[in-house]
Write an enzyme that holds these catalytic residues in place. Sequence first.
Site, short mmCIF file in Angstrom:
data_model
loop_
_atom_site.label_atom_id
_atom_site.label_comp_id
_atom_site.label_asym_id
_atom_site.label_seq_id
_atom_site.Cartn_x
_atom_site.Cartn_y
_atom_site.Cartn_z
N ASP A 91 0.88 8.41 5.77
CA ASP A 91 1.82 9.53 5.33
C ASP A 91 1.30 9.32 4.50
O ASP A 91 0.88 8.41 3.72
CB ASP A 91 2.79 9.88 6.44
CG ASP A 91 3.69 8.28 6.39
OD1 ASP A 91 3.65 7.46 5.36
OD2 ASP A 91 5.28 8.64 6.43
N LYS A 110 -2.71 11.72 12.15
CA LYS A 110 -1.54 10.57 12.01
C LYS A 110 -0.67 10.77 12.51
O LYS A 110 0.52 10.25 13.42
CB LYS A 110 -0.63 11.53 10.60
CG LYS A 110 0.59 10.79 9.81
CD LYS A 110 1.28 11.90 9.23
CE LYS A 110 2.05 12.42 9.75
NZ LYS A 110 3.09 13.12 8.85
#
Length: 234
Positions: A152, A134
Amino acid sequence: MLDFHGKNQPQQEADRPARAREILAILSQTYPDAGTALRFETPFQLLVAAMLSAQTTDRQVNKITERLFKRYREPRDFARLNPEELAREIKGCGLYKNKSRNIIATSRILVEKYNSQVPRTLGELELLPGVGRKTANVVLNVAFGQPTLPVDTHVFRVSHRLGLARSKTPEKTEEELLAIIPEYARRAAHHQLIAHGRTICTARRPRCNACPVAHLCPGRENKKDPPQNGGNGN
């Protein structure tokens, strides 16, 4: 087998790319200026801020980096620190001791291997200490303009609620979203899904009656806004 809106599974799967385009068209109008909330001046500063953001709000990260980046700006500045020194500077964020060690280790690698430049590939970024998929995708998306779609908690939650993904992990969810969202729309989609997750499709108190894509949400018939008590759900 019937699923969303009374459709069978194959039909629902065939509809997902079209629904994704329709949803994102509406979100792009709703959040035309959506972008990262993290404050930074260089790709390296974004990398540090993104590393700090794990289990910490962007608002808190910005408070920390506002003073941090006045003292330490480049990889060589962080590379000279020891973990205890940096830990004191970033104590306001979660897991600050681990983050301190990882930021210093990453900074030293950047100085020694990359001439103090942040690499521009996912594989190289993921090899840096404390940099997960991420975080790497955020840097590629925001700093380098690459068509990545970081997943996320907001993107994960909203994409699942809207029936755009079903996978149980962020990595598999990313794969599903990349399969149905055109490359040109991915950078913006990441920020628009986050904005929607923060303002409307919140974790605990989703405001479904105010949602601009409620008519495209698979579970809309079973969703009702909870009583309001003055909170904003953020």
